[in-house]
Design a protein around this motif. Structure first.
Motif, PDB file in Angstrom:
ATOM      1  N   TRP A 113      62.125 -65.250 -67.890  1.00 25.29           N
ATOM      2  CA  TRP A 113      62.018 -64.516 -67.103  1.00 25.29           C
ATOM      3  C   TRP A 113      62.006 -62.855 -67.201  1.00 25.29           C
ATOM      4  O   TRP A 113      63.274 -62.594 -67.401  1.00 25.29           O
ATOM      5  CB  TRP A 113      63.069 -64.630 -66.209  1.00 25.29           C
ATOM      6  CG  TRP A 113      63.457 -66.083 -65.668  1.00 25.29           C
ATOM      7  CD1 TRP A 113      63.562 -66.966 -65.411  1.00 25.29           C
ATOM      8  CD2 TRP A 113      62.360 -67.091 -64.072  1.00 25.29           C
ATOM      9  NE1 TRP A 113      63.931 -68.131 -65.218  1.00 25.29           N
ATOM     10  CE2 TRP A 113      62.847 -67.529 -63.754  1.00 25.29           C
ATOM     11  CE3 TRP A 113      62.036 -66.152 -63.222  1.00 25.29           C
ATOM     12  CZ2 TRP A 113      62.558 -68.685 -63.020  1.00 25.29           C
ATOM     13  CZ3 TRP A 113      61.394 -66.883 -62.015  1.00 25.29           C
ATOM     14  CH2 TRP A 113      61.368 -67.908 -61.889  1.00 25.29           C
ATOM     15  N   HIS A 145      62.821 -71.089 -67.091  1.00 30.62           N
ATOM     16  CA  HIS A 145      62.180 -70.432 -67.505  1.00 30.62           C
ATOM     17  C   HIS A 145      61.177 -70.289 -66.137  1.00 30.62           C
ATOM     18  O   HIS A 145      61.525 -70.632 -64.923  1.00 30.62           O
ATOM     19  CB  HIS A 145      60.997 -70.917 -68.546  1.00 30.62           C
ATOM     20  CG  HIS A 145      60.672 -72.476 -68.223  1.00 30.62           C
ATOM     21  ND1 HIS A 145      59.379 -72.199 -66.794  1.00 30.62           N
ATOM     22  CD2 HIS A 145      60.772 -73.611 -68.556  1.00 30.62           C
ATOM     23  CE1 HIS A 145      59.607 -73.639 -66.661  1.00 30.62           C
ATOM     24  NE2 HIS A 145      60.563 -74.578 -67.843  1.00 30.62           N
ATOM     25  N   ASN A 146      60.216 -69.560 -65.828  1.00 33.59           N
ATOM     26  CA  ASN A 146      59.851 -69.193 -64.507  1.00 33.59           C
ATOM     27  C   ASN A 146      58.142 -70.106 -64.571  1.00 33.59           C
ATOM     28  O   ASN A 146      58.306 -70.557 -65.273  1.00 33.59           O
ATOM     29  CB  ASN A 146      58.958 -67.771 -64.796  1.00 33.59           C
ATOM     30  CG  ASN A 146      58.139 -67.718 -65.720  1.00 33.59           C
ATOM     31  OD1 ASN A 146      57.529 -68.418 -66.277  1.00 33.59           O
ATOM     32  ND2 ASN A 146      57.656 -66.231 -66.331  1.00 33.59           N
ATOM     33  N   PRO A 147      57.859 -70.280 -63.080  1.00 32.92           N
ATOM     34  CA  PRO A 147      56.196 -70.610 -63.092  1.00 32.92           C
ATOM     35  C   PRO A 147      55.433 -71.038 -64.068  1.00 32.92           C
ATOM     36  O   PRO A 147      54.536 -72.173 -64.728  1.00 32.92           O
ATOM     37  CB  PRO A 147      55.599 -70.390 -61.543  1.00 32.92           C
ATOM     38  CG  PRO A 147      57.276 -69.322 -60.711  1.00 32.92           C
ATOM     39  CD  PRO A 147      57.696 -68.765 -62.462  1.00 32.92           C
ATOM     40  N   LYS A 148      55.123 -69.951 -65.384  1.00 33.41           N
ATOM     41  CA  LYS A 148      54.436 -69.154 -66.583  1.00 33.41           C
ATOM     42  C   LYS A 148      54.884 -70.236 -67.081  1.00 33.41           C
ATOM     43  O   LYS A 148      54.285 -69.941 -68.800  1.00 33.41           O
ATOM     44  CB  LYS A 148      54.219 -68.198 -66.745  1.00 33.41           C
ATOM     45  CG  LYS A 148      53.413 -67.708 -65.554  1.00 33.41           C
ATOM     46  CD  LYS A 148      52.701 -66.830 -65.684  1.00 33.41           C
ATOM     47  CE  LYS A 148      51.492 -65.895 -64.477  1.00 33.41           C
ATOM     48  NZ  LYS A 148      51.060 -64.311 -64.736  1.00 33.41           N
ATOM     49  N   GLY A 149      56.071 -70.689 -67.256  1.00 32.24           N
ATOM     50  CA  GLY A 149      56.507 -71.442 -68.609  1.00 32.24           C
ATOM     51  C   GLY A 149      57.172 -70.034 -69.757  1.00 32.24           C
ATOM     52  O   GLY A 149      57.777 -70.368 -70.815  1.00 32.24           O
ATOM     53  N   GLN A 150      57.486 -69.163 -69.166  1.00 28.85           N
ATOM     54  CA  GLN A 150      57.917 -67.961 -69.977  1.00 28.85           C
ATOM     55  C   GLN A 150      59.443 -67.428 -69.887  1.00 28.85           C
ATOM     56  O   GLN A 150      59.951 -67.926 -68.298  1.00 28.85           O
ATOM     57  CB  GLN A 150      57.089 -66.740 -69.846  1.00 28.85           C
ATOM     58  CG  GLN A 150      55.320 -67.399 -70.534  1.00 28.85           C
ATOM     59  CD  GLN A 150      54.842 -66.062 -69.188  1.00 28.85           C
ATOM     60  OE1 GLN A 150      54.064 -65.142 -68.902  1.00 28.85           O
ATOM     61  NE2 GLN A 150      53.065 -66.260 -70.600  1.00 28.85           N
ATOM     62  N   SER A 208      52.868 -82.704 -65.053  1.00 25.31           N
ATOM     63  CA  SER A 208      52.673 -81.566 -64.702  1.00 25.31           C
ATOM     64  C   SER A 208      52.980 -81.558 -63.136  1.00 25.31           C
ATOM     65  O   SER A 208      52.895 -80.375 -62.636  1.00 25.31           O
ATOM     66  CB  SER A 208      51.396 -81.158 -65.088  1.00 25.31           C
ATOM     67  OG  SER A 208      50.337 -80.244 -64.968  1.00 25.31           O
ATOM     68  N   GLU A 226      62.272 -74.380 -59.813  1.00 21.46           N
ATOM     69  CA  GLU A 226      61.996 -75.439 -59.501  1.00 21.46           C
ATOM     70  C   GLU A 226      61.994 -77.036 -59.061  1.00 21.46           C
ATOM     71  O   GLU A 226      63.453 -77.170 -59.540  1.00 21.46           O
ATOM     72  CB  GLU A 226      61.326 -76.059 -61.199  1.00 21.46           C
ATOM     73  CG  GLU A 226      60.961 -77.337 -61.806  1.00 21.46           C
ATOM     74  CD  GLU A 226      60.668 -77.293 -63.675  1.00 21.46           C
ATOM     75  OE1 GLU A 226      60.018 -78.171 -63.831  1.00 21.46           O
ATOM     76  OE2 GLU A 226      61.429 -76.784 -63.949  1.00 21.46           O
TER      77      GLU A 226
END
Length: 335
Positions: free
Chosen positions: A210, A203-208, A44, A66
């Motif tokens: 873009w 994916h974006n920082p939220k794991g979703q 994490s 990332e």
């Protein structure tokens, strides 16, 4: 000794033996749980996203990726190479030297973009043309103020066009070059945005996924209102570029002149297409075709799309009543 006491002693001894066997297993379970928790915490902690901002190509860039290490210096060095080849405002650039009549050595980067520009030109029946700059200037959308050229001037410029202008493809190509910085380092989650042109992966920082907004084509020549969105689109592992007539225009003698000049006629386009957003495998391709589609208009643009299954589009236009209307490729994920 009574039988029941002997039996109790045997029972207690068996319990102690069982406990001795269970303790290592219990200890192993505790250690294993701790190890997994530690690994999860480390994993994490390793998911660190960097966000860089700056100026390039006369516009703003926003890049999120990332990485434990900040790579802004490497990104700007890569973008600087693009600027050194294609900037109209850098007197030391390759294109500036060519426009002065010099014959500089052309790099592999310059030839790559020049070849792509020629391919799009052929595929769109000349709607995309990097020699259109003199005509853009003649209509007052380049370095000169608003003016109306004479038909004779337009005809003359159509015949003699020696000045190159890569502005309709350089921003997209710059996005691709920045993306290469990440790809070469094995970074798989990033978003590159330069002046509205975008490349995404992972994916974006939220794991979703873009999510990229498409600006509503509000008539605003001063670009004072650029926050209202027409739609939001999920764009993953693809590139996106938008071209439109709703910001760069002027009125003269009660007539509206848009900045998109048809390279084939020498005159500003006159059709109902307000904005063309193109999604393609690379941003240079998306950038070039978005510009070409604004020249072609929606119907001819659809004909080009039919030849390219790896390319999608989102068009905003005015309908017969003068209201905003939308057409988009059915495969797009629109919110």
């Amino acid at each position: 000794m009574p039988a029941n006491s002997l039996h109790q002693k045997k029972t207690d001894k068996m319990k102690r033996k069982s406990l001795y066997w269970q303790l290592p297993l219990l200890l192993l379970l505790i250690v294993g749980t701790w190890y997994v928790a530690r690994e999860n915490r480390q994993a994490s902690a390793a998911v660190a996203f960097q966000t860089d901002h700056g100026l390039v190509f006369g516009t703003v860039y926003n890049i999120t990726y990332e990485s434990e290490q900040n790579l802004q210096a490497d990104i700007e060095q890569a973008l600087g190479k693009v600027d050194a080849e294609f900037s109209m405002f850098n007197e030391k650039s390759t294109v500036a030297a060519i426009n002065r009549g010099e014959a500089p050595q052309r790099s592999a980067m310059f030839n790559e973009v020049l070849q792509l520009a020629e391919q799009v030109n052929g595929d769109t029946d000349g709607a995309f043309d990097i020699t259109v700059a003199p005509l853009v200037n003649a209509w007052g959308f380049g370095f000169k103020h608003e003016q109306i050229p004479t038909p004779q001037q337009v005809d003359s410029l159509l015949k003699i066009r020696s000045q190159l202008d890569f502005s309709a493809i350089a921003k997209g190509y710059g996005c691709d070059i920045a993306a290469r910085v990440f790809n070469d380092r094995g970074i798989t989650n990033y978003m590159v945005e330069i002046g509205g042109e975008v490349v995404t992966r992972g994916h974006n920082p939220k794991g979703q996924q873009w999510r990229i907004g498409i600006t509503k084509p509000i008539e605003d020549s001063l670009s004072t209102n650029n926050s209202e969105l027409q739609a939001v689109m999920a764009v993953n592992d693809m590139a996106m570029a938008t071209s439109g007539n709703y910001r760069k225009f002027y009125y003269k003698d009660n007539r509206r002149y848009a900045h998109t000049i048809d390279p084939r006629t020498g005159y500003p386009v006159q059709h109902d297409l307000l904005s063309a957003t193109v999604i393609a495998p690379t941003c240079a391709v998306a950038d070039a075709y978005a510009t070409a589609f604004m020249v072609l208009g929606m119907q001819k643009a659809k004909e080009v799309l039919a030849r390219h299954p790896d390319m999608k589009a989102y068009f905003i236009y005015t309908d017969d009543k003068g209201d905003y209307a939308v057409w988009h490729s059915p495969e797009l994920n629109i919110e």
